[in-house]
Design an enzyme around this catalytic site. Structure first.
Site, PDB file in Angstrom:
ATOM      1  N   GLU A  78     -31.883  16.824  15.321  1.00 47.58           N
ATOM      2  CA  GLU A  78     -31.515  15.417  15.101  1.00 47.58           C
ATOM      3  C   GLU A  78     -32.690  14.504  15.457  1.00 47.58           C
ATOM      4  O   GLU A  78     -33.669  14.918  16.061  1.00 47.58           O
ATOM      5  CB  GLU A  78     -30.306  15.030  15.959  1.00 47.58           C
TER       6      GLU A  78
ATOM      7  N   ASN B  25     -23.283   7.343  12.751  1.00 52.26           N
ATOM      8  CA  ASN B  25     -24.506   7.878  12.166  1.00 52.26           C
ATOM      9  C   ASN B  25     -25.079   6.896  11.145  1.00 52.26           C
ATOM     10  O   ASN B  25     -24.569   5.791  10.971  1.00 52.26           O
ATOM     11  CB  ASN B  25     -24.200   9.205  11.460  1.00 52.26           C
TER      12      ASN B  25
ATOM     13  N   ASP C  75     -24.369  11.621   7.143  1.00 49.53           N
ATOM     14  CA  ASP C  75     -24.929  11.809   8.485  1.00 49.53           C
ATOM     15  C   ASP C  75     -26.075  10.819   8.675  1.00 49.53           C
ATOM     16  O   ASP C  75     -25.895   9.627   8.473  1.00 49.53           O
ATOM     17  CB  ASP C  75     -25.365  13.266   8.658  1.00 49.53           C
TER      18      ASP C  75
END
Length: 292
Positions: free
Chosen positions: A18, A148, A198
């Site tokens: 991430e 997100n 995302d």
């Protein structure tokens, strides 16, 4: 449409990759393995790469104006000096809630950091959205599950974000100082499509590149939220894109192997690696974080 395919840039095997961030001063890309508690880096010019073990789950490492990085952790924001290895607490971050951790984040056009929290087990409504403005942490929104896709228009007049569980990307007008105006509105709906929205980043033409977790794609959306291009990955769980390289002409994409059993991992051996693609359009230079 470019229709590019991503290739492996670093075989890092993150459980939950991430927060990719391009650090222009050092010429490095950094990203986190949240569940693996590691901060990774890549120097594209030399090909050198490495990682540092961390004492808690960290989701993001953003460059600070004047040097160093700010790390978004489970219960604190911390300043990190990569040259000395010194790590110092900057401020608490949901320190009284052991159920949550940091998740997504990006510096806006004013040099302020928007960041989110979520439940460690993706508990319904446990997440929040914040803005760290000149050293002060301000809550913008509560009751989110997996916040997100935080990113900003080139002129800073609009922010986007999503609650991944909802499948809908929201558009939020901002004032001249980067604060939200009114309520966010639905902008792009993926709830009936494969994959869930995302992480996201905006390119130099004001289009949004959005990772679709579960679909193995990063899609390019025009200012009206329509898909106009896509990048395909050989693994199903892309988490976040970021532009990098000297000319910001490469799109780096973190991925994850979180939740995969042994059979699924055999089918997707590149899950968790860092990928790179040539999207055919450059990115925007990301502002450094201003803490004062």
């Amino acid at each position: 449409m470019n229709g590019a395919t991503a290739r492996v840039a670093v075989a890092c095997g993150c459980e939950l990759g991430e927060g990719p961030q391009w650090h222009a001063v050092s010429g490095r890309l950094t990203w986190c393995d949240i569940l693996g508690r590691r901060l990774h880096w890549l120097d594209p010019a030399s090909g050198e790469t490495g990682h540092r073990a961390l004492d808690q789950m960290v989701s993001l490492a953003v460059p600070i104006a004047g040097g160093g990085m700010l790390l978004v952790g489970e219960d604190r924001l911390a300043r990190f000096d990569p040259t000395t290895g010194v790590l110092e607490r900057f401020c608490d971050f949901e320190a009284g809630n052991p159920l949550t951790r940091g998740n997504d984040g990006r510096v806006d056009r004013h040099g302020s950091l928007w960041l989110s929290s979520m439940g460690k087990g993706a508990e319904l409504g446990a997440g929040r959205l914040y803005r760290l403005h000149r050293g002060t942490l301000v809550e913008l929104r509560a009751g989110l599950t997996i916040p997100n896709a935080i990113c900003f228009s080139p002129g800073g007049e609009v922010a986007w974000f999503t609650d991944t569980a909802s499948g809908v990307v929201m558009r939020w007008p901002l004032d001249r100082e980067g604060w939200p105006l009114g309520e966010p509105a639905p902008w792009a709906d993926f709830s009936a499509q494969p994959g869930n929205p995302d992480g996201a980043v905006v390119d130099a033409e004001g289009h949004l590149w959005l990772a679709l977790w579960g679909a193995g794609r990063v899609v390019r959306l025009d200012p009206q939220g329509r898909e106009v291009d896509a990048i395909t990955l050989p693994t199903s769980q892309p988490s976040c894109p970021a532009f990098g390289g000297e000319r910001l002409d490469r799109l780096y994409i973190t991925t994850a192997r979180e939740g995969m059993d042994a059979a699924r991992w055999r089918e997707e051996p590149d899950a968790g690696h860092l990928f790179v693609a040539a999207p055919g359009v450059p990115g925007l230079a990301e502002p450094t974080l201003r803490l004062a």
